[in-house]
Design a protein around this motif. Structure first.
Motif, PDB file in Angstrom:
ATOM      1  N   ASP A   1      14.024   9.983  -3.577  1.00  0.00           N
ATOM      2  CA  ASP A   1      13.395  11.345  -3.696  1.00  0.00           C
ATOM      3  C   ASP A   1      14.298  12.242  -4.332  1.00  0.00           C
ATOM      4  O   ASP A   1      15.375  12.694  -3.734  1.00  0.00           O
ATOM      5  CB  ASP A   1      12.738  11.790  -2.683  1.00  0.00           C
ATOM      6  CG  ASP A   1      11.429  11.030  -2.284  1.00  0.00           C
ATOM      7  OD1 ASP A   1      11.223   9.933  -2.863  1.00  0.00           O
ATOM      8  OD2 ASP A   1      10.695  11.413  -1.263  1.00  0.00           O
TER       9      ASP A   1
ATOM     10  N   ILE B   1      13.234  17.916 -14.551  1.00  0.00           N
ATOM     11  CA  ILE B   1      12.120  16.919 -14.404  1.00  0.00           C
ATOM     12  C   ILE B   1      12.464  15.796 -14.964  1.00  0.00           C
ATOM     13  O   ILE B   1      11.999  14.680 -14.361  1.00  0.00           O
ATOM     14  CB  ILE B   1      10.889  17.795 -14.976  1.00  0.00           C
ATOM     15  CG1 ILE B   1      10.437  18.918 -14.218  1.00  0.00           C
ATOM     16  CG2 ILE B   1       9.739  16.898 -15.218  1.00  0.00           C
ATOM     17  CD1 ILE B   1       9.522  19.655 -14.892  1.00  0.00           C
TER      18      ILE B   1
ATOM     19  N   ASN C   1      12.449  12.167 -12.831  1.00  0.00           N
ATOM     20  CA  ASN C   1      11.299  11.024 -13.087  1.00  0.00           C
ATOM     21  C   ASN C   1      12.051   9.714 -13.838  1.00  0.00           C
ATOM     22  O   ASN C   1      11.519   8.840 -13.744  1.00  0.00           O
ATOM     23  CB  ASN C   1      10.374  11.561 -14.046  1.00  0.00           C
ATOM     24  CG  ASN C   1       9.441  12.631 -13.793  1.00  0.00           C
ATOM     25  OD1 ASN C   1       9.354  12.680 -12.407  1.00  0.00           O
ATOM     26  ND2 ASN C   1       8.855  13.448 -14.655  1.00  0.00           N
ATOM     27  N   ASP C   2      13.502   9.874 -13.860  1.00  0.00           N
ATOM     28  CA  ASP C   2      14.304   8.767 -14.718  1.00  0.00           C
ATOM     29  C   ASP C   2      14.736   7.953 -13.650  1.00  0.00           C
ATOM     30  O   ASP C   2      15.815   7.640 -13.523  1.00  0.00           O
ATOM     31  CB  ASP C   2      15.495   9.320 -15.178  1.00  0.00           C
ATOM     32  CG  ASP C   2      16.169   8.310 -16.288  1.00  0.00           C
ATOM     33  OD1 ASP C   2      15.306   7.286 -16.572  1.00  0.00           O
ATOM     34  OD2 ASP C   2      17.168   8.400 -16.404  1.00  0.00           O
TER      35      ASP C   2
ATOM     36  N   GLY D   1       8.429   6.699  -7.098  1.00  0.00           N
ATOM     37  CA  GLY D   1       7.730   7.896  -7.407  1.00  0.00           C
ATOM     38  C   GLY D   1       6.951   8.151  -6.186  1.00  0.00           C
ATOM     39  O   GLY D   1       5.815   8.249  -6.020  1.00  0.00           O
TER      40      GLY D   1
ATOM     41  N   SER E   1       9.007  14.257  -3.379  1.00  0.00           N
ATOM     42  CA  SER E   1       9.918  15.237  -4.062  1.00  0.00           C
ATOM     43  C   SER E   1       9.989  16.540  -3.194  1.00  0.00           C
ATOM     44  O   SER E   1       8.862  16.861  -2.542  1.00  0.00           O
ATOM     45  CB  SER E   1       9.694  15.382  -5.433  1.00  0.00           C
ATOM     46  OG  SER E   1       8.302  15.930  -5.575  1.00  0.00           O
TER      47      SER E   1
ATOM     48  N   ASP F   1       4.114  18.098 -13.751  1.00  0.00           N
ATOM     49  CA  ASP F   1       4.995  16.841 -14.371  1.00  0.00           C
ATOM     50  C   ASP F   1       5.705  15.982 -13.645  1.00  0.00           C
ATOM     51  O   ASP F   1       6.514  15.155 -13.805  1.00  0.00           O
ATOM     52  CB  ASP F   1       6.001  17.798 -15.470  1.00  0.00           C
ATOM     53  CG  ASP F   1       5.267  18.393 -16.405  1.00  0.00           C
ATOM     54  OD1 ASP F   1       3.953  17.858 -16.711  1.00  0.00           O
ATOM     55  OD2 ASP F   1       5.840  19.311 -17.216  1.00  0.00           O
ATOM     56  N   ILE F   2       6.021  16.254 -12.232  1.00  0.00           N
ATOM     57  CA  ILE F   2       6.846  15.532 -11.253  1.00  0.00           C
ATOM     58  C   ILE F   2       6.329  14.219 -11.246  1.00  0.00           C
ATOM     59  O   ILE F   2       4.897  14.220 -10.690  1.00  0.00           O
ATOM     60  CB  ILE F   2       7.454  16.131  -9.792  1.00  0.00           C
ATOM     61  CG1 ILE F   2       8.260  17.214 -10.413  1.00  0.00           C
ATOM     62  CG2 ILE F   2       7.715  15.031  -9.306  1.00  0.00           C
ATOM     63  CD1 ILE F   2       9.770  16.961 -10.563  1.00  0.00           C
ATOM     64  N   ALA F   3       6.689  13.038 -11.401  1.00  0.00           N
ATOM     65  CA  ALA F   3       5.999  11.716 -11.267  1.00  0.00           C
ATOM     66  C   ALA F   3       6.217  11.177  -9.638  1.00  0.00           C
ATOM     67  O   ALA F   3       7.113  10.445  -9.713  1.00  0.00           O
ATOM     68  CB  ALA F   3       6.587  10.881 -12.316  1.00  0.00           C
ATOM     69  N   ALA F   4       5.218  11.810  -8.907  1.00  0.00           N
ATOM     70  CA  ALA F   4       5.368  11.236  -7.479  1.00  0.00           C
ATOM     71  C   ALA F   4       4.040  11.738  -6.826  1.00  0.00           C
ATOM     72  O   ALA F   4       3.293  12.379  -7.435  1.00  0.00           O
ATOM     73  CB  ALA F   4       6.427  12.140  -6.784  1.00  0.00           C
TER      74      ALA F   4
ATOM     75  N   LYS G   1       4.194   4.207  -9.309  1.00  0.00           N
ATOM     76  CA  LYS G   1       5.371   3.479  -9.956  1.00  0.00           C
ATOM     77  C   LYS G   1       5.826   2.234  -8.817  1.00  0.00           C
ATOM     78  O   LYS G   1       5.059   1.573  -8.040  1.00  0.00           O
ATOM     79  CB  LYS G   1       6.519   4.384 -10.237  1.00  0.00           C
ATOM     80  CG  LYS G   1       6.112   5.388 -11.411  1.00  0.00           C
ATOM     81  CD  LYS G   1       7.508   5.885 -12.246  1.00  0.00           C
ATOM     82  CE  LYS G   1       8.049   7.018 -11.539  1.00  0.00           C
ATOM     83  NZ  LYS G   1       9.290   7.641 -12.266  1.00  0.00           N
TER      84      LYS G   1
END
Length: 452
Positions: free
Chosen positions: A233, A376, A380-381, A385, A388, A404-407, A428
Motif C-alpha cells: 500500500d 499516482i 499504481n506501478d 491494489g 492506500s 486515479d489510485i488503483a486500489a 489486481k
C-alpha cells in the motif's frame, strides 16, 4: 500434531492434533446437516446468536488476547483491541444485518410485480491467516451465519489455539452443532475439501500463491470464491499535508502488528518539496518505537515466526544489493525471539524487483515524487491494489487520488483500517470480492428473482 512456538521466546507452546480423514468427514457431514436447518431459521434468531457470540468474546477477552500473543507475537494491548473489534463487528451484523437481507422490490416497465431475494448457499470454507487470528475469522463468520450459511475454518498452522478458541465462543453462545467448526488440517488437505460437493464456496485471506491455488481449484469446480491477498500500500504525502501528523501516522501504519498487515502502509511516496522535512519527522517516529515482550506496554513485539523475520531480513539485503540504502534499522536485536527493529529504506530504484514486492515486516520504503502525476504513477506501478493512504488538504488533489489510485480502498488524511460498515478488498493481484458491510454479506448469498 500442530506444534506452536512462542515467537517472543522461541520456546515451544501447545501441541494440537491434526484432523484425520474420519474427523474431516464427520465435520463436513455435521456442517451439511446444520445448514439444512439453519437456512430456515429466521434472521432475527440468527442475529441474536451473533449478539451472544459477541458477549462470549467480551467475557473471554483477556484469555483470547493471551492466546494470540503466545501464538503469533502481537502485543497484548493490540490483541485486546482485536478481540474488542470482533465483538463490535458481531454486534454490527446482529443489529443491522437483518435489514440487509430484506427482499428488494424491483420496478418493471410493464408493472409486473418483481422482487429479488437473498437466499443462503450452504457450507462455506474459510482459509484464514495468522496475522489477525480473530478479526480475519469474525469478518467471515458474522455475515456467514447471519446469511443462513454455515462456516468451516481452515486456520493457519501457527494459530490453531486461536481457531479452537473461536469455536468455543460460538459453542458457548448456544450455536447448533456443526454451525461453525475448525478443520484442523494443513494446506495440502484444502483441495480435496474444496472438491467435496457439500462445500459450496470459499474465501481466502493470504498470499498470492495460496490465492492462485484456491482460485484455480474453485474455478475448475465452478464454485464461488472471495480472495483477499497481499498489498504494497502507498502512503502519499503532498505539500499541503500536516507533516507532523502524517509522519506520526505513517510510523504507526508501518509498524502496526510488527508490519504484518495487508493494509500496512509499506511504500511512502513523498512529494519532493516536503520529502526532507517528512523524512526527518518519520525517522524520528520510527526510531522512537519501543520493542520488547509483547505482554509489556510496548509498541511492537516480535514477528510471527523466525521464518517470517528471516524473510524480511533477506528482502532488505536484496533491496540493498539492488541499490537501495538502508537508512537505519532492520536489525535483529540481542534478545530471544523473532524480533526485528523498525527500519527505513531510501533511494530504492523504481525498477528494482524489491520495489514490486510486499515487505511484510516493520521496514518502510521511501520514494520521492516530482508531482501528483508522478505520485499516482508510482503508487499504481505495482501488481497490487489493496489499500492506500493519501495526505492532502487540496480538494482537487483529493479528487484526483480518489479517481486515479488503483486500489480497493483509499484513506484520506488518516490510516487505513477495516471497519464493519465499509467494503474491504482489493483489485489486481490483491484479489477480488469484498468482505464487510452488506457487500460482504451478499457475496455468499444466492440472488433469486421472483416475478409475479
Amino acid at each position: 500434531m500442530f506444534q506452536t512456538t512462542n515467537p517472543a521466546t522461541g520456546q515451544p507452546g501447545e501441541a494440537l492434533p491434526i484432523d484425520d480423514e474420519a474427523a474431516i468427514e464427520a465435520k463436513l457431514a455435521a456442517a451439511d446437516k446444520a445448514w439444512r436447518k439453519w437456512r430456515l431459521t429466521p434472521a432475527d434468531e440468527r442475529a441474536a446468536l451473533l449478539a451472544r457470540i459477541a458477549d462470549a468474546f467480551e467475557h473471554e477477552r483477556e484469555r483470547l488476547a493471551r492466546i494470540a500473543v503466545c501464538e503469533m507475537g502481537k502485543t497484548y494491548k493490540s490483541a485486546l483491541a482485536e478481540v474488542d473489534k470482533c465483538a463490535a463487528g458481531l454486534r454490527h451484523y446482529a443489529e443491522h444485518g437483518p435489514a440487509m437481507l430484506e427482499p428488494v422490490t424491483i420496478a418493471t416497465a410493464d408493472g409486473t410485480p418483481a422482487r429479488a431475494l437473498w437466499r443462503p448457499m450452504g457450507p462455506v470454507l474459510a482459509i484464514m491467516p495468522w496475522n489477525f487470528p480473530y478479526w480475519q475469522v469474525v469478518r467471515f463468520l458474522a455475515p456467514t451465519l447471519l446469511g443462513g450459511n454455515v462456516g468451516l475454518l481452515k486456520h493457519a498452522s501457527i494459530t490453531q489455539g486461536c481457531a479452537q478458541a473461536i469455536v468455543e465462543m460460538v459453542d458457548k453462545a448456544g450455536a447448533p452443532a456443526g454451525l461453525f467448526q475448525n478443520l484442523a488440517v494443513k494446506s495440502q488437505a484444502v483441495e480435496a475439501i474444496l472438491a467435496d460437493d457439500r462445500i459450496v464456496a470459499a474465501t481466502l485471506t493470504g498470499s498470492e500463491g495460496a490465492g492462485a491455488k484456491v482460485a484455480e481449484a474453485t474455478g475448475r469446480l465452478l464454485k464461488k470464491v472471495v480472495l483477499e491477498l497481499g498489498g504494497s500500500d502507498p502512503f502519499i504525502v503532498m505539500p499541503s499535508a500536516d507533516l507532523d501528523e502524517a509522519a506520526k501516522v505513517a510510523a504507526k501504519a508501518r509498524i502496526q502488528n510488527a508490519g504484518q498487515s495487508c493494509i500496512c502502509a509499506k511504500r511512502m511516496i513523498i512529494h519532493t518539496d516536503v520529502y526532507d522535512a517528512f523524512l526527518e519527522r518519520f525517522e524520528a517516529a520510527m526510531r522512537a518505537v519501543t520493542i520488547g515482550d509483547p505482554m509489556d506496554d510496548v509498541d511492537m513485539g516480535p514477528l510471527s515466526s523466525f521464518e517470517q523475520r528471516d524473510t524480511v531480513v533477506d528482502q532488505v539485503a536484496k533491496a540493498q544489493a539492488e541499490g537501495a540504502r538502508l537508512l537505519f534499522g532492520a536489525e535483529q536485536p540481542p534478545m530471544p525471539g523473532a524480533y526485528l527493529t523498525p527500519g527505513i529504506l531510501v533511494d530504492v530504484p523504481r525498477d528494482a524487483p524489491t520495489a514490486q514486492e510486499e515487505l511484510f515486516g516493520p521496514v518502510a520504503m521511501l520514494f520521492r515524487a516530482a508531482d501528483i502525476d508522478d505520485a499516482i504513477a508510482l503508487a499504481n506501478d505495482v501488481p497490487f491494489g489493496l489499500g492506500s493512504s493519501v495526505w492532502t488538504q487540496d480538494a482537487g488533489e483529493r479528487e484526483r487520488f480518489e479517481r486515479d489510485i488503483a486500489a480497493g480502498m483509499i484513506a484520506v488524511n488518516r490510516m487505513l483500517a477495516s471497519i464493519p460498515e465499509a467494503p474491504f478488498g482489493g483489485i489486481k493481484r490483491s484479489g477480488h470480492g469484498r468482505e464487510l458491510g452488506p457487500w460482504g454479506l451478499h457475496e455468499f448469498l444466492n440472488l433469486t428473482a421472483v416475478l409475479g
